[in-house]
Design a protein around this motif. Sequence first.
Motif, PDB file in Angstrom:
ATOM      1  N   ILE A 238      -0.622  -5.989   6.444  1.00 26.80           N
ATOM      2  CA  ILE A 238      -1.601  -4.968   6.061  1.00 26.80           C
ATOM      3  C   ILE A 238      -1.020  -3.577   6.275  1.00 26.80           C
ATOM      4  CG2 ILE A 238      -3.793  -3.909   6.752  1.00 26.80           C
ATOM      5  CD1 ILE A 238      -4.801  -6.766   7.359  1.00 26.80           C
ATOM      6  N   THR A 239      -0.391  -3.381   7.424  1.00 24.72           N
ATOM      7  CA  THR A 239       0.168  -2.072   7.755  1.00 24.72           C
ATOM      8  C   THR A 239       1.337  -1.718   6.844  1.00 24.72           C
ATOM      9  OG1 THR A 239      -0.478  -2.445  10.059  1.00 24.72           O
ATOM     10  CG2 THR A 239       1.071  -0.661   9.631  1.00 24.72           C
ATOM     11  N   ALA A 240       2.224  -2.671   6.620  1.00 27.81           N
ATOM     12  CA  ALA A 240       3.379  -2.412   5.757  1.00 27.81           C
ATOM     13  C   ALA A 240       2.940  -2.011   4.348  1.00 27.81           C
ATOM     14  CB  ALA A 240       4.272  -3.644   5.708  1.00 27.81           C
ATOM     15  N   ASP A 245       2.038   2.025   0.086  1.00 26.02           N
ATOM     16  CA  ASP A 245       1.249   2.292  -1.115  1.00 26.02           C
ATOM     17  C   ASP A 245       0.242   3.431  -0.992  1.00 26.02           C
ATOM     18  OD1 ASP A 245       2.598   0.146  -2.174  1.00 26.02           O
ATOM     19  OD2 ASP A 245       0.943  -1.277  -1.884  1.00 26.02           O
ATOM     20  N   VAL A 246      -0.141   3.823   0.213  1.00 20.12           N
ATOM     21  CA  VAL A 246      -1.206   4.818   0.377  1.00 20.12           C
ATOM     22  C   VAL A 246      -0.603   6.219   0.500  1.00 20.12           C
ATOM     23  CG1 VAL A 246      -3.124   5.603   1.813  1.00 20.12           C
ATOM     24  CG2 VAL A 246      -2.732   3.151   1.471  1.00 20.12           C
ATOM     25  N   ASP A 247      -0.943   7.071  -0.446  1.00 18.31           N
ATOM     26  CA  ASP A 247      -0.493   8.458  -0.386  1.00 18.31           C
ATOM     27  C   ASP A 247      -1.252   9.208   0.708  1.00 18.31           C
ATOM     28  OD1 ASP A 247       1.240   8.075  -2.531  1.00 18.31           O
ATOM     29  OD2 ASP A 247      -0.294   8.617  -4.006  1.00 18.31           O
ATOM     30  N   ASN A 248      -0.534  10.056   1.404  1.00 17.40           N
ATOM     31  CA  ASN A 248      -1.151  10.928   2.413  1.00 17.40           C
ATOM     32  C   ASN A 248      -1.812  10.133   3.536  1.00 17.40           C
ATOM     33  OD1 ASN A 248      -1.699  13.460   3.474  1.00 17.40           O
ATOM     34  ND2 ASN A 248      -3.689  13.625   2.463  1.00 17.40           N
ATOM     35  N   LEU A 249      -1.207   8.989   3.891  1.00 18.09           N
ATOM     36  CA  LEU A 249      -1.711   8.233   5.034  1.00 18.09           C
ATOM     37  C   LEU A 249      -1.313   8.957   6.309  1.00 18.09           C
ATOM     38  CD1 LEU A 249      -3.128   5.665   6.103  1.00 18.09           C
ATOM     39  CD2 LEU A 249      -0.868   4.589   6.214  1.00 18.09           C
ATOM     40  N   SER A 250      -2.313   9.452   7.026  1.00 17.26           N
ATOM     41  CA  SER A 250      -2.047  10.260   8.221  1.00 17.26           C
ATOM     42  C   SER A 250      -2.216   9.493   9.515  1.00 17.26           C
ATOM     43  CB  SER A 250      -2.974  11.485   8.243  1.00 17.26           C
ATOM     44  OG  SER A 250      -2.820  12.265   7.088  1.00 17.26           O
ATOM     45  N   GLY A 251      -3.093   8.486   9.502  1.00 11.11           N
ATOM     46  CA  GLY A 251      -3.369   7.806  10.756  1.00 11.11           C
ATOM     47  C   GLY A 251      -3.844   6.384  10.586  1.00 11.11           C
ATOM     48  N   ILE A 252      -3.690   5.602  11.656  1.00 14.43           N
ATOM     49  CA  ILE A 252      -4.194   4.231  11.732  1.00 14.43           C
ATOM     50  C   ILE A 252      -5.011   4.116  13.019  1.00 14.43           C
ATOM     51  CG2 ILE A 252      -3.591   1.792  11.993  1.00 14.43           C
ATOM     52  CD1 ILE A 252      -1.104   2.317  10.328  1.00 14.43           C
ATOM     53  N   TYR A 253      -6.218   3.603  12.878  1.00 14.10           N
ATOM     54  CA  TYR A 253      -7.106   3.397  14.023  1.00 14.10           C
ATOM     55  C   TYR A 253      -7.217   1.908  14.295  1.00 14.10           C
ATOM     56  CZ  TYR A 253     -11.551   2.865  16.526  1.00 14.10           C
ATOM     57  OH  TYR A 253     -12.527   2.493  17.416  1.00 14.10           O
ATOM     58  N   LEU A 254      -6.841   1.497  15.510  1.00 13.05           N
ATOM     59  CA  LEU A 254      -6.852   0.082  15.889  1.00 13.05           C
ATOM     60  C   LEU A 254      -7.964  -0.145  16.899  1.00 13.05           C
ATOM     61  CD1 LEU A 254      -3.011  -0.467  16.408  1.00 13.05           C
ATOM     62  CD2 LEU A 254      -4.378  -1.000  14.402  1.00 13.05           C
TER      63      LEU A 254
END
Length: 343
Positions: A238-240, A245-254
Amino acid sequence: MAVTLQQIAEACGVSRGTVDRALRGREGVRPEVAEGIKKKAREMGYIPRHGNVLTDIRPLRIGVVLHTGASDFVQSLAELIRSFPSQTILPISPTVRIMDGTNVLHQLALIDELVENEQIDGLMLMPLASNQVRDKINELTETHGLPIVTLNTDIADCGRLAYVGPDNIACGRTAAALMGLTISGTGRVLPILGQQSGHFADTQRLSGFLSEMSESFPNVTVMSPEYCFLDQDLAERITARALRDVDNLSGIYLSSVGRSGVYQAIRRASKQGQVHVVVHDLTADNLQMIREGVVDFAIGQDAETQAWLPLRLLYQYLTKRKSPTQRQYTTEIGIKFRCNLTD
C-alpha cells in the motif's frame, strides 16, 4: 456466586463466628481447627472481604483478555500485566489470554474459558467493538457478579466497573495537529489503519484525526484510509504504491499495526524526511524509526497505567468492596520525537 462464611462453617461443622476468627487470625480457635478452616476456604474458592489475611487464603485470580496480538504495544502490555505480582505485595495472580486478531467469537470463547475453567475472580478486558461483547459483559456483571475493568478501549453503556486507557479521539486529534504543523498545513496525507472494523481505537483515532484536520488544516487533503488488516506485507505494498502514484504526498498517518511494512517501503524509496510519518505507541521499533529519520512523531498512551491500575481497582473492589472513584481513568498522551529521545 461468592462463597460465604456460613457455607464454609457448614462444610467444616463449626460456627460462622469460628470461621470468621480463624480467617482473621484471631484468638479462640485451636490451631489445627483454624488450619482446617483455611484449607477448606481455599478449596471452596473463598475471597475475604477484609484485606489483612488474603494471602492466607489464595491470590486473587484475575483473567485478562487482549486482542491484536500482532501489536508490539499489546505484547508490552501483556508483559507489564504478568510482571505485576513482582512489583507489589498485593496477592494477585493474572492469567493472560492474547488473541492474534479481532474475531469476536474468539474473544467470547476466551472470556468463557477464563470464567469456567480458571474460575477467575475478576476480569480485565480489551473489548472488541461488538454488541455481543457488550452483552457478555452485562451477563457476567449482572448475573454472576463478576467485576470487569476495560482497558485500552471501552464499550459505552455496559456494566463494567471502570475504564482505564487513552481518549482515542484526543489521540487522533493530537496526531493530526502534529502532522498539520509538520507539513505546514498543505499537501496530501494517507491514513493507514490496521483493520476496518472491530477495533475501537482505530476508528476513534481516525475520527479525531479527521476532525482536527478539517477544523485546523483545511488545506490538507486527507485521502481515503487504506486498511492493511494487520498484514505487514500488504502495508508495504500500500505504501509503495502511494509513494509511487500519489502526487504531493506529504504525510502518512499510522493508527495501528502494519508499521514495519510502511517503514520498509519508505526506506526502499529513500523517502525519509520527505514523506512525514506520525504513528501511535512508544514501542522500540517506533523509537528506532525516529532515530533513523523515518518517523517524525510517536504518540504514547501510558502502558504502565493501563496494565497495573485495573489490577489495583479490581483488588480494592474484591477485597474491600470499594468501588472505583470514577468510571473513566484517562491515561496521559505522551509525544516522542528526535529532540526528546533518550538512550
